[in-house]
Design a protein around this motif. Structure first.
Motif, PDB file in Angstrom:
ATOM      1  N   HIS A  33       0.826  -1.212   0.000  1.00  0.00           N
ATOM      2  CA  HIS A  33       0.000   0.000   0.000  1.00  0.00           C
ATOM      3  C   HIS A  33       0.859   1.260   0.000  1.00  0.00           C
ATOM      4  N   LYS A  34       1.960   1.212   0.701  1.00  0.00           N
ATOM      5  CA  LYS A  34       2.878   2.351   0.694  1.00  0.00           C
ATOM      6  C   LYS A  34       3.448   2.568  -0.713  1.00  0.00           C
ATOM      7  N   MET A  35       3.804   1.481  -1.385  1.00  0.00           N
ATOM      8  CA  MET A  35       4.398   1.575  -2.724  1.00  0.00           C
ATOM      9  C   MET A  35       3.427   2.143  -3.753  1.00  0.00           C
ATOM     10  N   ILE A  36       2.124   1.879  -3.602  1.00  0.00           N
ATOM     11  CA  ILE A  36       1.155   2.397  -4.569  1.00  0.00           C
ATOM     12  C   ILE A  36       0.535   3.721  -4.110  1.00  0.00           C
ATOM     13  N   GLY A  37       1.063   4.270  -3.012  1.00  0.00           N
ATOM     14  CA  GLY A  37       0.639   5.592  -2.562  1.00  0.00           C
ATOM     15  C   GLY A  37      -0.663   5.644  -1.789  1.00  0.00           C
ATOM     16  N   PHE A  42      -3.819   3.889  10.345  1.00  0.00           N
ATOM     17  CA  PHE A  42      -3.432   3.321  11.625  1.00  0.00           C
ATOM     18  C   PHE A  42      -1.971   3.597  11.982  1.00  0.00           C
ATOM     19  N   LYS A  43      -1.159   3.895  11.010  1.00  0.00           N
ATOM     20  CA  LYS A  43       0.251   4.255  11.233  1.00  0.00           C
ATOM     21  C   LYS A  43       1.006   3.201  12.040  1.00  0.00           C
ATOM     22  N   HIS A  44       0.778   1.932  11.708  1.00  0.00           N
ATOM     23  CA  HIS A  44       1.524   0.855  12.362  1.00  0.00           C
ATOM     24  C   HIS A  44       2.963   0.848  11.882  1.00  0.00           C
ATOM     25  N   THR A  45       3.833   0.371  12.727  1.00  0.00           N
ATOM     26  CA  THR A  45       5.232   0.229  12.372  1.00  0.00           C
ATOM     27  C   THR A  45       5.360  -0.721  11.179  1.00  0.00           C
ATOM     28  N   GLY A  84      -5.188  -0.552  16.942  1.00  0.00           N
ATOM     29  CA  GLY A  84      -6.250  -1.141  16.135  1.00  0.00           C
ATOM     30  C   GLY A  84      -5.905  -2.402  15.381  1.00  0.00           C
ATOM     31  N   ALA A  85      -4.769  -3.020  15.650  1.00  0.00           N
ATOM     32  CA  ALA A  85      -4.390  -4.227  14.915  1.00  0.00           C
ATOM     33  C   ALA A  85      -5.263  -5.415  15.294  1.00  0.00           C
TER      34      ALA A  85
END
Length: 189
Positions: A33-37, A42-45, A84-85
């Motif tokens: 998801h980060k790679m496709i923007g 949730f900003k999980h590590t 929220g995990a």
């Protein structure tokens, strides 16, 4: 695959926590998801997928993970659950009768399983041993926080009170963790 509440995941960590039998690596779903923007609210590590047992050695040997101590693994699980995990436990050969091999600490923004389910692409094939209930509805203040953390939309608001659809509930425990009034309880099935 099974969904476990955090207290049960901690039992797995206790079981596998000695002798370099726990490793953590990047979450592939979150990385995609980060790679496709696409952002994750949730900003999980990034390092949040846990390998346990024999798989931990492979994760480290192949450079996809690093060993964690028992206290580090428990701290990570608690940090992620507070954000929220949902903890999905994978078993060897995808057979729940086989030993556990991994704990995926998912959010439903990034998770391939929950995201695809919520978009109506696939059904959920999860086994849970718990169900969320509100034993005393008068304790519920109607804030809706639990509904906002439910990864499968099993909680809805009716007027100023929450309602849990038992047929949708996967027993992840996020509603119990997040409820400020402690109105929600996980009950063993």
């Amino acid at each position: 695959m099974r969904v476990y509440p955090a207290r049960t995941v901690e039992e797995l960590i206790e079981k596998h926590g000695d002798g370099n039998r726990i490793a953590v690596g990047h979450c592939f779903c979150r990385q995609y998801h980060k790679m496709i923007g696409e952002s994750c609210r949730f900003k999980h590590t990034p390092q949040s997928c846990i390998s346990i047992g024999e798989l931990s050695r492979y994760a480290v040997d192949y450079g996809t993970g690093r060993y964690l101590s028992k206290p580090e693994a428990i701290a990570l699980v608690r940090e992620l659950q507070a954000k929220g995990a949902v903890h999905q436990v994978f078993h060897k050969d995808e057979d729940v009768r086989n030993p556990e091999i991994a704990i995926c600490n998912c959010c439903w923004d990034c998770c391939g399983v929950f995201g695809s389910y919520n978009r109506g692409i696939i059904p959920l094939n999860l086994h849970s041993y718990f169900e969320a209930r509100i034993p005393d509805i008068s304790v519920c203040n109607g804030c809706g926080i639990c509904a906002g953390y439910c990864p499968v939309q099993a909680i809805s608001m009716t007027g100023d009170q929450c309602r849990i659809d038992a047929a949708k509930c996967i027993g992840c425990g996020q509603c119990e963790i997040q409820c400020p009034e402690k109105a929600v309880r996980l009950i063993a099935n």
